[in-house]
Design an enzyme around this catalytic site. Structure first.
Site, PDB file in Angstrom:
ATOM      1  N   HIS A 109       0.840  -1.200   0.000  1.00 51.12           N
ATOM      2  CA  HIS A 109       0.000   0.000   0.000  1.00 51.12           C
ATOM      3  C   HIS A 109       0.872   1.246   0.000  1.00 51.12           C
ATOM      4  O   HIS A 109       2.036   1.194   0.391  1.00 51.12           O
ATOM      5  CB  HIS A 109      -0.928   0.002   1.219  1.00 51.12           C
ATOM      6  CG  HIS A 109      -1.964  -1.057   1.151  1.00 51.12           C
ATOM      7  ND1 HIS A 109      -1.743  -2.342   1.579  1.00 51.12           N
ATOM      8  CD2 HIS A 109      -3.230  -1.037   0.654  1.00 51.12           C
ATOM      9  CE1 HIS A 109      -2.821  -3.071   1.370  1.00 51.12           C
ATOM     10  NE2 HIS A 109      -3.750  -2.304   0.812  1.00 51.12           N
ATOM     11  N   ARG A 121       4.906   7.109   1.121  1.00 52.32           N
ATOM     12  CA  ARG A 121       5.510   5.904   1.699  1.00 52.32           C
ATOM     13  C   ARG A 121       4.883   4.691   1.029  1.00 52.32           C
ATOM     14  O   ARG A 121       3.755   4.329   1.301  1.00 52.32           O
ATOM     15  CB  ARG A 121       5.285   5.834   3.209  1.00 52.32           C
ATOM     16  CG  ARG A 121       5.748   4.508   3.834  1.00 52.32           C
ATOM     17  CD  ARG A 121       5.641   4.491   5.351  1.00 52.32           C
ATOM     18  NE  ARG A 121       4.345   4.849   5.860  1.00 52.32           N
ATOM     19  CZ  ARG A 121       3.389   3.982   6.249  1.00 52.32           C
ATOM     20  NH1 ARG A 121       3.592   2.677   6.162  1.00 52.32           N
ATOM     21  NH2 ARG A 121       2.236   4.422   6.720  1.00 52.32           N
ATOM     22  N   TYR A 122       5.641   4.099   0.119  1.00 54.19           N
ATOM     23  CA  TYR A 122       5.228   2.850  -0.508  1.00 54.19           C
ATOM     24  C   TYR A 122       5.673   1.741   0.438  1.00 54.19           C
ATOM     25  O   TYR A 122       6.857   1.452   0.553  1.00 54.19           O
ATOM     26  CB  TYR A 122       5.890   2.684  -1.875  1.00 54.19           C
ATOM     27  CG  TYR A 122       5.351   3.622  -2.926  1.00 54.19           C
ATOM     28  CD1 TYR A 122       4.401   3.183  -3.844  1.00 54.19           C
ATOM     29  CD2 TYR A 122       5.792   4.939  -3.014  1.00 54.19           C
ATOM     30  CE1 TYR A 122       3.909   4.034  -4.822  1.00 54.19           C
ATOM     31  CE2 TYR A 122       5.291   5.798  -3.973  1.00 54.19           C
ATOM     32  CZ  TYR A 122       4.350   5.341  -4.871  1.00 54.19           C
ATOM     33  OH  TYR A 122       3.856   6.182  -5.829  1.00 54.19           O
ATOM     34  N   CYS A 123       4.726   1.162   1.141  1.00 50.28           N
ATOM     35  CA  CYS A 123       4.968   0.119   2.135  1.00 50.28           C
ATOM     36  C   CYS A 123       4.734  -1.222   1.439  1.00 50.28           C
ATOM     37  O   CYS A 123       3.600  -1.576   1.135  1.00 50.28           O
ATOM     38  CB  CYS A 123       4.022   0.330   3.318  1.00 50.28           C
ATOM     39  SG  CYS A 123       4.425  -0.666   4.741  1.00 50.28           S
ATOM     40  N   ILE A 124       5.817  -1.955   1.177  1.00 50.40           N
ATOM     41  CA  ILE A 124       5.785  -3.080   0.249  1.00 50.40           C
ATOM     42  C   ILE A 124       6.160  -4.387   0.944  1.00 50.40           C
ATOM     43  O   ILE A 124       7.064  -4.424   1.771  1.00 50.40           O
ATOM     44  CB  ILE A 124       6.754  -2.805  -0.926  1.00 50.40           C
ATOM     45  CG1 ILE A 124       6.449  -1.445  -1.580  1.00 50.40           C
ATOM     46  CG2 ILE A 124       6.730  -3.931  -1.937  1.00 50.40           C
ATOM     47  CD1 ILE A 124       5.064  -1.316  -2.194  1.00 50.40           C
TER      48      ILE A 124
END
Length: 155
Positions: A109, A121-124
């Site tokens: 997300h 913040r691309y939380c992968i």
């Protein structure tokens, strides 16, 4: 130059054997791996992160930061053509899901609480990614991305 991923077709049956149970659950069923107990949350090496299913280049270590969340976090993708964003209403709070463009893998997300310059913040999920070290980019077919590391200072 032609996009090598635009005609990518995934075979659902082969994915079940090619991926680990966790990789399949995350990429194909929009699962989430545990924080702080995944392969890349604390990876400090220089390189790129590609889609575990298709190999699409997604994120680079030069855009990675410690968000304190326990998942790899980036303030931007390498190239927005390889990611797609979708509204996600699975939880009580609407979120924005990040998926790979051509394999349509669930990655994680994106949130608007990241650092400058993007504030994102691309939380992968690590389970959705394969890491390719900077020194292996040419051998693995990603040589055009070596320029991302030209001005990088050693960590």
């Amino acid at each position: 130059m032609a996009n090598p991923y635009e005609n990518f077709k995934k075979d659902p049956e082969s994915l079940k054997t090619d991926l680990t149970t966790l990789q399949y659950e995350v990429t194909q069923k929009a699962g989430t791996e545990p924080p702080f107990q995944n392969e890349y949350w604390n990876n400090k090496a220089s390189g790129i992160y590609v889609d575990i299913v298709s190999g699409e280049p997604l994120f680079a270590s030069v855009h990675k930061f410690d968000s304190g969340t326990g998942w790899p976090s980036f303030y931007r993708p390498i190239d927005e053509q390889y990611v797609q964003l979708r509204n996600d209403y699975e939880l009580w709070v609407p979120r924005t899901e990040v998926r790979s463009r051509y394999a349509d893998s669930h990655l994680g997300h994106v949130f608007n609480d990241g650092p400058l310059p993007t504030g994102m913040r691309y939380c992968i999920n690590s389970a959705a990614l394969k890491f390719i070290k900077k020194e292996d980019l040419h051998a693995m077919g990603y040589g055009e991305l070596a320029s991302l590391f030209e001005n990088e200072t050693e960590k």
